[in-house]
Design a protein around this motif. Structure first.
Motif, PDB file in Angstrom:
ATOM      1  N   ALA A 116      13.500  54.719 121.390  1.00  0.00           N
ATOM      2  CA  ALA A 116      13.766  53.572 122.265  1.00  0.00           C
ATOM      3  C   ALA A 116      12.480  53.054 122.899  1.00  0.00           C
ATOM      4  O   ALA A 116      12.306  51.837 123.069  1.00  0.00           O
ATOM      5  CB  ALA A 116      14.779  53.955 123.338  1.00  0.00           C
ATOM      6  N   ASP A 117      11.573  53.952 123.238  1.00  0.00           N
ATOM      7  CA  ASP A 117      10.287  53.533 123.801  1.00  0.00           C
ATOM      8  C   ASP A 117       9.500  52.694 122.793  1.00  0.00           C
ATOM      9  O   ASP A 117       8.942  51.641 123.131  1.00  0.00           O
ATOM     10  CB  ASP A 117       9.455  54.757 124.197  1.00  0.00           C
ATOM     11  N   VAL A 118       9.451  53.162 121.543  1.00  0.00           N
ATOM     12  CA  VAL A 118       8.729  52.434 120.501  1.00  0.00           C
ATOM     13  C   VAL A 118       9.381  51.083 120.235  1.00  0.00           C
ATOM     14  O   VAL A 118       8.714  50.040 120.157  1.00  0.00           O
ATOM     15  CB  VAL A 118       8.658  53.265 119.205  1.00  0.00           C
ATOM     16  N   LEU A 119      10.719  51.092 120.112  1.00  0.00           N
ATOM     17  CA  LEU A 119      11.426  49.840 119.823  1.00  0.00           C
ATOM     18  C   LEU A 119      11.319  48.846 120.973  1.00  0.00           C
ATOM     19  O   LEU A 119      11.327  47.629 120.738  1.00  0.00           O
ATOM     20  CB  LEU A 119      12.898  50.123 119.509  1.00  0.00           C
ATOM     21  N   SER A 120      11.196  49.326 122.188  1.00  0.00           N
ATOM     22  CA  SER A 120      11.023  48.423 123.328  1.00  0.00           C
ATOM     23  C   SER A 120       9.719  47.643 123.202  1.00  0.00           C
ATOM     24  O   SER A 120       9.663  46.454 123.558  1.00  0.00           O
ATOM     25  CB  SER A 120      11.043  49.218 124.641  1.00  0.00           C
ATOM     26  N   GLU A 121       8.677  48.305 122.693  1.00  0.00           N
ATOM     27  CA  GLU A 121       7.413  47.601 122.467  1.00  0.00           C
ATOM     28  C   GLU A 121       7.524  46.622 121.298  1.00  0.00           C
ATOM     29  O   GLU A 121       7.053  45.478 121.376  1.00  0.00           O
ATOM     30  CB  GLU A 121       6.293  48.613 122.204  1.00  0.00           C
ATOM     31  N   LEU A 122       8.151  47.062 120.221  1.00  0.00           N
ATOM     32  CA  LEU A 122       8.308  46.183 119.062  1.00  0.00           C
ATOM     33  C   LEU A 122       9.170  44.973 119.403  1.00  0.00           C
ATOM     34  O   LEU A 122       8.959  43.878 118.864  1.00  0.00           O
ATOM     35  CB  LEU A 122       8.935  46.955 117.898  1.00  0.00           C
ATOM     36  N   HIS A 123      10.124  45.181 120.290  1.00  0.00           N
ATOM     37  CA  HIS A 123      11.042  44.123 120.724  1.00  0.00           C
ATOM     38  C   HIS A 123      10.287  42.947 121.347  1.00  0.00           C
ATOM     39  O   HIS A 123      10.750  41.798 121.291  1.00  0.00           O
ATOM     40  CB  HIS A 123      12.035  44.725 121.718  1.00  0.00           C
ATOM     41  N   GLN A 124       9.125  43.231 121.948  1.00  0.00           N
ATOM     42  CA  GLN A 124       8.320  42.174 122.557  1.00  0.00           C
ATOM     43  C   GLN A 124       7.614  41.313 121.499  1.00  0.00           C
ATOM     44  O   GLN A 124       7.189  40.196 121.785  1.00  0.00           O
ATOM     45  CB  GLN A 124       7.262  42.795 123.487  1.00  0.00           C
ATOM     46  N   ARG A 125       7.514  41.844 120.274  1.00  0.00           N
ATOM     47  CA  ARG A 125       6.746  41.159 119.228  1.00  0.00           C
ATOM     48  C   ARG A 125       7.603  40.569 118.117  1.00  0.00           C
ATOM     49  O   ARG A 125       7.209  39.582 117.484  1.00  0.00           O
ATOM     50  CB  ARG A 125       5.762  42.152 118.584  1.00  0.00           C
ATOM     51  N   TYR A 126       8.743  41.205 117.837  1.00  0.00           N
ATOM     52  CA  TYR A 126       9.529  40.816 116.661  1.00  0.00           C
ATOM     53  C   TYR A 126      11.015  40.706 116.983  1.00  0.00           C
ATOM     54  O   TYR A 126      11.537  41.506 117.774  1.00  0.00           O
ATOM     55  CB  TYR A 126       9.388  41.869 115.542  1.00  0.00           C
ATOM     56  N   PRO A 127      11.709  39.769 116.358  1.00  0.00           N
ATOM     57  CA  PRO A 127      13.169  39.802 116.398  1.00  0.00           C
ATOM     58  C   PRO A 127      13.645  40.956 115.506  1.00  0.00           C
ATOM     59  O   PRO A 127      13.076  41.190 114.428  1.00  0.00           O
ATOM     60  CB  PRO A 127      13.570  38.441 115.830  1.00  0.00           C
ATOM     61  N   MET A 128      14.684  41.689 115.952  1.00  0.00           N
ATOM     62  CA  MET A 128      15.111  42.875 115.216  1.00  0.00           C
ATOM     63  C   MET A 128      16.631  42.909 115.111  1.00  0.00           C
ATOM     64  O   MET A 128      17.345  42.521 116.041  1.00  0.00           O
ATOM     65  CB  MET A 128      14.622  44.153 115.923  1.00  0.00           C
ATOM     66  N   VAL A 129      17.114  43.396 113.968  1.00  0.00           N
ATOM     67  CA  VAL A 129      18.535  43.668 113.791  1.00  0.00           C
ATOM     68  C   VAL A 129      18.685  45.076 113.239  1.00  0.00           C
ATOM     69  O   VAL A 129      17.718  45.692 112.762  1.00  0.00           O
ATOM     70  CB  VAL A 129      19.241  42.653 112.862  1.00  0.00           C
ATOM     71  N   LEU A 130      19.906  45.581 113.280  1.00  0.00           N
ATOM     72  CA  LEU A 130      20.226  46.921 112.786  1.00  0.00           C
ATOM     73  C   LEU A 130      21.154  46.794 111.589  1.00  0.00           C
ATOM     74  O   LEU A 130      22.119  46.021 111.625  1.00  0.00           O
ATOM     75  CB  LEU A 130      20.917  47.727 113.883  1.00  0.00           C
ATOM     76  N   VAL A 131      20.867  47.542 110.531  1.00  0.00           N
ATOM     77  CA  VAL A 131      21.752  47.625 109.361  1.00  0.00           C
ATOM     78  C   VAL A 131      22.032  49.102 109.119  1.00  0.00           C
ATOM     79  O   VAL A 131      21.112  49.878 108.833  1.00  0.00           O
ATOM     80  CB  VAL A 131      21.107  46.986 108.116  1.00  0.00           C
ATOM     81  N   SER A 132      23.304  49.494 109.246  1.00  0.00           N
ATOM     82  CA  SER A 132      23.620  50.917 109.234  1.00  0.00           C
ATOM     83  C   SER A 132      24.915  51.227 108.503  1.00  0.00           C
ATOM     84  O   SER A 132      25.903  50.495 108.636  1.00  0.00           O
ATOM     85  CB  SER A 132      23.726  51.420 110.681  1.00  0.00           C
ATOM     86  N   ASN A 133      24.902  52.332 107.734  1.00  0.00           N
ATOM     87  CA  ASN A 133      26.144  52.940 107.269  1.00  0.00           C
ATOM     88  C   ASN A 133      26.686  53.767 108.432  1.00  0.00           C
ATOM     89  O   ASN A 133      26.107  54.803 108.777  1.00  0.00           O
ATOM     90  CB  ASN A 133      25.896  53.869 106.071  1.00  0.00           C
ATOM     91  N   PHE A 134      27.759  53.303 109.053  1.00  0.00           N
ATOM     92  CA  PHE A 134      28.271  54.027 110.227  1.00  0.00           C
ATOM     93  C   PHE A 134      29.785  53.922 110.266  1.00  0.00           C
ATOM     94  O   PHE A 134      30.416  53.336 109.386  1.00  0.00           O
ATOM     95  CB  PHE A 134      27.619  53.488 111.511  1.00  0.00           C
ATOM     96  N   TYR A 135      30.381  54.498 111.288  1.00  0.00           N
ATOM     97  CA  TYR A 135      31.826  54.739 111.322  1.00  0.00           C
ATOM     98  C   TYR A 135      32.629  53.688 112.085  1.00  0.00           C
ATOM     99  O   TYR A 135      33.818  53.865 112.300  1.00  0.00           O
ATOM    100  CB  TYR A 135      32.104  56.107 111.948  1.00  0.00           C
ATOM    101  N   GLY A 136      31.981  52.613 112.520  1.00  0.00           N
ATOM    102  CA  GLY A 136      32.686  51.597 113.293  1.00  0.00           C
ATOM    103  C   GLY A 136      32.416  51.669 114.785  1.00  0.00           C
ATOM    104  O   GLY A 136      32.905  50.838 115.546  1.00  0.00           O
ATOM    105  N   ASN A 137      31.608  52.647 115.208  1.00  0.00           N
ATOM    106  CA  ASN A 137      31.323  52.827 116.641  1.00  0.00           C
ATOM    107  C   ASN A 137      29.840  52.726 116.967  1.00  0.00           C
ATOM    108  O   ASN A 137      29.384  53.221 117.993  1.00  0.00           O
ATOM    109  CB  ASN A 137      31.857  54.176 117.128  1.00  0.00           C
ATOM    110  N   ILE A 138      29.071  52.061 116.097  1.00  0.00           N
ATOM    111  CA  ILE A 138      27.625  52.026 116.305  1.00  0.00           C
ATOM    112  C   ILE A 138      27.256  51.320 117.608  1.00  0.00           C
ATOM    113  O   ILE A 138      26.303  51.711 118.280  1.00  0.00           O
ATOM    114  CB  ILE A 138      26.901  51.376 115.101  1.00  0.00           C
ATOM    115  N   ALA A 139      28.009  50.298 118.012  1.00  0.00           N
ATOM    116  CA  ALA A 139      27.685  49.587 119.260  1.00  0.00           C
ATOM    117  C   ALA A 139      27.786  50.533 120.446  1.00  0.00           C
ATOM    118  O   ALA A 139      26.938  50.506 121.358  1.00  0.00           O
ATOM    119  CB  ALA A 139      28.616  48.388 119.442  1.00  0.00           C
ATOM    120  N   CYS A 140      28.802  51.394 120.440  1.00  0.00           N
ATOM    121  CA  CYS A 140      28.972  52.377 121.517  1.00  0.00           C
ATOM    122  C   CYS A 140      27.821  53.377 121.522  1.00  0.00           C
ATOM    123  O   CYS A 140      27.289  53.732 122.582  1.00  0.00           O
ATOM    124  CB  CYS A 140      30.310  53.100 121.334  1.00  0.00           C
TER     125      CYS A 140
END
Length: 240
Positions: A116-140
């Motif tokens: 989360a610390d690393v992504l917080s820095e990247l968030h200031q520079r780039y738009p980001m999305v998540l693509v995941s094989n998950f169970y339907g609860n990734i937002a939680c």
């Protein structure tokens, strides 16, 4: 090579285990907590648990990762008992389940805090999305570990009906990113970051994206051609 203007992240095995395959994460916790089974017995139980969760809507959209992990471990341990690999009393079962759960959850908390610390820095520079094989609860799960504000959108296999390694899920990721941008990006301007060579790197390349392979402890001894991804990293901070 086009300059990077956006990033697509994988979740499981990338942001929560620092590149280590989840099967290996679980096995190491079983070892630390001295669950009396062999590695092959555990591997069989792990595959059973993953298939069970994949085929049945056991995980609910509001389930936390703590609850999801508890369910995974319970399914594995029940399988070990029913297959005769582990003759555990009810008390021993509960104790080992709780020990493995607490051990692993603490490790995931440590790793996700760094991610989360690393992504917080990247968030200031780039738009980001998540693509995941998950169970339907990734937002939680993202809320649980402090990632929820970092992604413009989420493409989750259980929701869209497409699973990696199908490259179409990364095309959906590109489309999801572009929905939030005034000037759309082409796939070659987007970097896909993932731990799985087979499920992340190869299909993302087929979708036209650049790739960063988060190389960690794999599930098998198979080796891969490291010239295929555009970047090989051993820690997320290398993306900075």
């Amino acid at each position: 090579m086009n300059p990077i203007k956006g990033i697509i992240f994988d979740y499981g095995g990338t942001l929560d285990t620092a590149g280590c395959h989840w099967g290996q994460m679980l096995w190491h916790a079983y070892e630390r907590q001295q669950v009396p089974v062999t590695e092959q017995q555990f591997r069989d139980a792990y595959v059973h648990g993953e298939r069970t969760l994949g085929r049945n809507p056991i995980i609910k959209p509001d389930d936390t990762f703590h609850r999801t992990l508890s369910t995974k471990i319970r399914l594995e341990m029940e399988y070990l008992c029913t297959q005769g690999a582990w003759n555990a009393s009810e008390t021993e079962f509960k104790q080992k389940h709780e020990a493995v759960l607490n051990d692993l959850y603490a490790e995931v908390q440590r790793i996700t805090a760094h991610s989360a610390d690393v992504l917080s820095e990247l968030h200031q520079r780039y738009p980001m999305v998540l693509v995941s094989n998950f169970y339907g609860n990734i937002a939680c799960v993202l809320r649980e570990f402090g990632f929820d504000h970092l992604f413009l959108d989420i493409v989750e296999s259980a929701v869209v009906g497409i699973r990696k390694p199908d490259p179409r899920i990364f095309t959906l990721g590109v489309e999801a990113l572009n929905r939030h941008l005034e000037t759309p990006l082409v796939p070659s301007e987007i970097l896909v970051v993932g731990d799985s060579f087979y499920k992340d790197i190869l299909p993302a390349r087929k979708a036209g994206c650049q790739t960063a392979w988060f190389k960690g402890e794999g599930w098998t001894e198979e080796t891969y051609e490291e010239s295929v991804p555009d970047l090989v990293i051993n820690d997320l901070s290398e993306l900075l």
